[in-house]
Enzyme design. Structure first.
Site, PDB file in Angstrom:
ATOM      1  N   ASP A 235      -1.567  -7.296   8.121  1.00  0.00           N
ATOM      2  CA  ASP A 235      -1.588  -6.198   7.159  1.00  0.00           C
ATOM      3  C   ASP A 235      -0.704  -5.047   7.635  1.00  0.00           C
ATOM      4  O   ASP A 235      -0.690  -4.712   8.824  1.00  0.00           O
ATOM      5  CB  ASP A 235      -3.049  -5.716   7.041  1.00  0.00           C
ATOM      6  CG  ASP A 235      -3.230  -4.613   6.039  1.00  0.00           C
ATOM      7  OD1 ASP A 235      -3.209  -4.906   4.837  1.00  0.00           O
ATOM      8  OD2 ASP A 235      -3.380  -3.447   6.467  1.00  0.00           O
ATOM      9  N   GLU A 269       3.307  -8.605   6.670  1.00  0.00           N
ATOM     10  CA  GLU A 269       3.493  -7.875   5.429  1.00  0.00           C
ATOM     11  C   GLU A 269       4.534  -6.783   5.624  1.00  0.00           C
ATOM     12  O   GLU A 269       4.265  -5.732   6.195  1.00  0.00           O
ATOM     13  CB  GLU A 269       2.160  -7.279   4.990  1.00  0.00           C
ATOM     14  CG  GLU A 269       2.248  -6.828   3.558  1.00  0.00           C
ATOM     15  CD  GLU A 269       1.197  -5.833   3.197  1.00  0.00           C
ATOM     16  OE1 GLU A 269       0.570  -5.248   4.095  1.00  0.00           O
ATOM     17  OE2 GLU A 269       1.028  -5.613   1.997  1.00  0.00           O
TER      18      GLU A 269
HETATM   19  C1  LM2 Z   1      -2.248  -3.002   3.013  1.00  0.00           C
HETATM   20  N1  LM2 Z   1      -1.209  -3.599   3.385  1.00  0.00           N
HETATM   21  O1  LM2 Z   1      -0.269  -3.057   4.092  1.00  0.00           O
HETATM   22  C2  LM2 Z   1      -3.244  -3.661   2.173  1.00  0.00           C
HETATM   23  O2  LM2 Z   1      -2.692  -4.823   1.560  1.00  0.00           O
HETATM   24  C3  LM2 Z   1      -3.775  -2.665   1.196  1.00  0.00           C
HETATM   25  O3  LM2 Z   1      -4.714  -3.296   0.349  1.00  0.00           O
HETATM   26  C4  LM2 Z   1      -4.408  -1.516   1.957  1.00  0.00           C
HETATM   27  O4  LM2 Z   1      -4.825  -0.474   1.090  1.00  0.00           O
HETATM   28  C5  LM2 Z   1      -3.422  -0.880   2.919  1.00  0.00           C
HETATM   29  N2  LM2 Z   1      -2.442  -1.733   3.425  1.00  0.00           N
HETATM   30  C6  LM2 Z   1      -4.183  -0.351   4.128  1.00  0.00           C
HETATM   31  O5  LM2 Z   1      -4.686  -1.421   4.886  1.00  0.00           O
HETATM   32  C7  LM2 Z   1      -6.164  -0.577   0.626  1.00  0.00           C
HETATM   33  C8  LM2 Z   1      -6.306   0.172  -0.676  1.00  0.00           C
HETATM   34  C9  LM2 Z   1      -6.289   1.677  -0.445  1.00  0.00           C
HETATM   35  C10 LM2 Z   1      -7.344   2.051   0.557  1.00  0.00           C
HETATM   36  C11 LM2 Z   1      -7.016   1.321   1.864  1.00  0.00           C
HETATM   37  C12 LM2 Z   1      -8.008   1.613   2.960  1.00  0.00           C
HETATM   38  O6  LM2 Z   1      -5.247  -0.181  -1.561  1.00  0.00           O
HETATM   39  O7  LM2 Z   1      -6.597   2.326  -1.707  1.00  0.00           O
HETATM   40  O8  LM2 Z   1      -7.354   3.451   0.745  1.00  0.00           O
HETATM   41  O9  LM2 Z   1      -7.064  -0.104   1.613  1.00  0.00           O
HETATM   42  O10 LM2 Z   1      -9.306   1.286   2.579  1.00  0.00           O
HETATM   43  C13 LM2 Z   1      -8.646   4.057   0.625  1.00  0.00           C
HETATM   44  C14 LM2 Z   1      -8.699   5.049  -0.517  1.00  0.00           C
HETATM   45  C15 LM2 Z   1      -7.780   6.205  -0.240  1.00  0.00           C
HETATM   46  C16 LM2 Z   1      -8.117   6.858   1.092  1.00  0.00           C
HETATM   47  C17 LM2 Z   1      -8.067   5.792   2.180  1.00  0.00           C
HETATM   48  C18 LM2 Z   1      -8.493   6.349   3.532  1.00  0.00           C
HETATM   49  O11 LM2 Z   1      -8.333   4.383  -1.690  1.00  0.00           O
HETATM   50  O12 LM2 Z   1      -7.937   7.175  -1.271  1.00  0.00           O
HETATM   51  O13 LM2 Z   1      -7.160   7.881   1.383  1.00  0.00           O
HETATM   52  O14 LM2 Z   1      -8.956   4.739   1.840  1.00  0.00           O
HETATM   53  O15 LM2 Z   1      -9.876   6.602   3.546  1.00  0.00           O
HETATM   54  C19 LM2 Z   1      -7.728   9.144   1.661  1.00  0.00           C
END
Ligand code: LM2
Ligand code: CA
Length: 546
Positions: A235, A269
């Site tokens: 990731d 990735e």
């Molecule tokens: C990736 N690849 O590089 C993953 O495929 C992707 O799904 C991940 O994002 C990202 N990198 C980090 O591993 C997902 C999702 C985000 C989420 C993060 C962390 O798309 O929306 O962010 O996982 O859980 C979330 C919140 C965001 C917040 C963050 C930190 O949506 O608003 O930012 O957590 O708490 C303050």
């Protein structure tokens, strides 16, 4: 707005997903105090020639991403996967992750690591994890773990309890202390160093230049490999210097070799944005005997083209190549893991996903028929793209994922045929795109034509919306992308004869007849389709000749 705007402009899928996942877009990082680790970018390996290939593309393999599936369900599904020719399964991150009940247990909890314990995640227990690996191994199916090496939790979580019961307080976790992290900073997607050193979506960024962090990450991967995990999806690899990743994989590969295990596979990735490129990572792990591939986001362009409607661009009349921008991809096919959708892009507004129904299915047939990369088939659960992009997998009120197999061992959860028939599945259902007969037909097609040149240079569109590609002497496929039946003649490289279409069932009666459509190849290698139904593919190979 800095983070989201930059990401949208550069159409970086990860960033879009991060923004779409509920980020307010406000600046996340406050004042930086002392006590953090080094803030240095150790640089890149350089665009090195690769000397070793994973071999999956050459073998015509296909993997399936069983997004958010429970270990017990993956274990049972593996028998079916093995029978249908799937080579491997990408599983959701198996380590201890954040639990965010207040946000309704979003799927992205698992992209925030609390520790590398495998004892309990949303997918199940360590015992279930081990049983799954053994069951899949017995079925001839490899397990690839999605591993998060770039970061741990978001700075917006001051403390918490992880899925396996461990507590964390800001930077203090079972594995790390504050000096193991880069100092906080907002990521600027126009600057390479910033992409490596700053906080992706505000996630606490590990100082991967540090010996301790490298060792800790390597130990995690070694623990998985020792249990029988033979591959990794890394990731956010783009946000880690390739030199740092290489140092981690050197330890992992060495440990495998020392223990008499095969060196594990990895696909990284790296969404190539021209600032940080895929080929920069080609040589990760190579000096220690490994071979990595790169996830090829460029293949998602195929889906966009199919979603626009009939494929009318005709290369012969100079209307432009198809798929848009794909023929000149920066990634060599043999170094790519290709896909139409992944778990991020399917939540991106505008990106093709299962909810696009038949056009999405046709795009996968095209990608698999063409032969580019080690194809990854996304297997999802249903959600509403405008209001449910954060929703976790089908589950009970306490966030426990529902089982796909019932107590008799029957797969009652996969709603693939309902999806194909009506494409109106609602949240609570597992779509299981990998069980689509078109997908499994193309899994076989890819194996049957392994070794043939890509179909890109044999792309034909004489029928203006009725397209085809030849895979030389080994196979041929065509797709009527129009909304009406169509007739056309195409060139194949197959010997004359009658063949059975794999899409409608392939050979039947021990090879004596066709289960569905039969296709005639004439003495010149031409294939004429008369009134092929709207939005329908046909695929034949040397192995489906009567
Ligand atoms: C990736 N690849 O590089 C993953 O495929 C992707 O799904 C991940 O994002 C990202 N990198 C980090 O591993 C997902 C999702 C985000 C989420 C993060 C962390 O798309 O929306 O962010 O996982 O859980 C979330 C919140 C965001 C917040 C963050 C930190 O949506 O608003 O930012 O957590 O708490 C303050
Ligand atoms: Ca980083």
């Amino acid at each position: 707005m800095t983070i989201c705007r930059t990401l949208l402009v550069s159409s970086l899928v990860l960033a879009l997903a991060a923004c779409g996942g509920g980020g307010s877009g406000a600046t996340l990082i406050g004042t930086v105090s002392s006590g953090y680790g080094a803030s240095t970018d150790t640089g890149d390996l350089g665009t090195q020639a690769y000397t070793k290939l994973s071999g999956y593309t050459a073998a015509g393999d296909t993997l399936v991403h069983l997004f958010e599936w429970k270990w017990t369900d993956v274990a049972q599904e593996c028998a079916w996967l093995g029978q249908h020719g799937y080579k491997g399964v990408q599983i959701s991150p198996p380590n201890e992750h954040l639990i965010d009940a207040a946000s309704g247990y979003p799927w992205w909890q698992r992209y925030q690591s609390v520790s590398y314990k495998l004892d309990k995640s949303r997918s199940g227990t360590l015992d279930e994890f081990k049983s799954m690996i053994n069951a899949c191994k017995a079925a001839g199916v490899e397990i690839y773990a999605d591993v998060i090496l770039n970061h741990t939790t978001g700075v917006n979580y001051a403390s918490g309890v992880g899925s396996a019961g461990s507590t964390f307080s800001a930077y203090t976790t079972p594995n790390y202390v504050q000096t193991d992290y880069h100092p906080p900073c907002d990521m600027d997607y126009t600057k390479k160093n910033s992409m490596r050193l700053c906080y992706l979506s505000g996630l606490r960024d590990l100082d991967t230049s540090s010996t301790k962090v490298r060792q800790t990450l390597a130990n995690y991967l070694i623990s998985l490999n020792a249990l029988g995990v033979t591959g990794f999806r890394v990731d956010a690899a783009k946000h880690i210097s390739s030199v740092d990743l290489d140092a981690v994989f050197a330890q992992v590969n060495q440990a495998a070799t020392n223990a008499g295990r095969a060196v594990p596979y990895a696909f990284l990735e790296v969404q190539d944005d021209g600032i940080i490129t895929g080929p920069t990572y080609y040589a990760v792990g190579q000096s220690s005997g490994g071979a990595v591939d790169i996830t090829a986001f460029v293949s998602t362009g195929v889906g966009y083209d199919f979603n626009k409607g009939p494929i009318t661009a005709d290369t012969s009349s100079g209307e432009g190549s198809f798929p848009t921008g794909w023929g000149s991809t920066a990634f060599a096919s043999e170094k790519a893991v290709s896909f139409i959708a992944n778990h991020d892009t399917e939540r991106n507004s505008g990106a093709p996903y299962y909810g696009d129904g038949v056009t999405y299915r046709l795009a996968y047939v095209f990608l698999m028929g063409n032969g580019y990369g080690y194809t990854s088939v996304m297997s999802s659960y249903a959600f509403n793209k405008s209001s449910q992009t954060n929703f976790g997998p089908p589950s009970d009120g306490a966030g426990n994922t529902t089982s796909i197999f019932d107590s008799n061992g029957t797969n009652t959860g996969c709603k693939t045929s309902q999806w194909i028939q009506s494409n109106n599945l609602s949240y609570g259902n597992w779509v299981c795109q990998h069980r689509d007969p078109w997908m499994t037909a193309m899994v076989q097609f890819r194996h049957d034509v392994a070794g043939a040149p890509l179909g890109t240079s044999t792309y034909q569109n004489q029928g203006k919306g009725f397209i085809a590609e030849s895979r030389g002497a080994l196979g041929f496929f065509m797709i009527n992308t129009l909304s009406t039946p169509a007739t056309a003649t195409f060139k194949s490289g197959l010997p004359a004869g009658t063949y059975c279409d794999l899409i409608s069932g392939g050979l039947a009666n021990g090879g004596g007849s066709c289960a569905g459509t039969s296709v005639v190849v004439d003495a010149s290698g031409n294939v004429t389709a008369t009134n092929l139904a709207a939005q329908t593919p046909v695929a034949i190979t040397v192995k489906t000749k009567l």
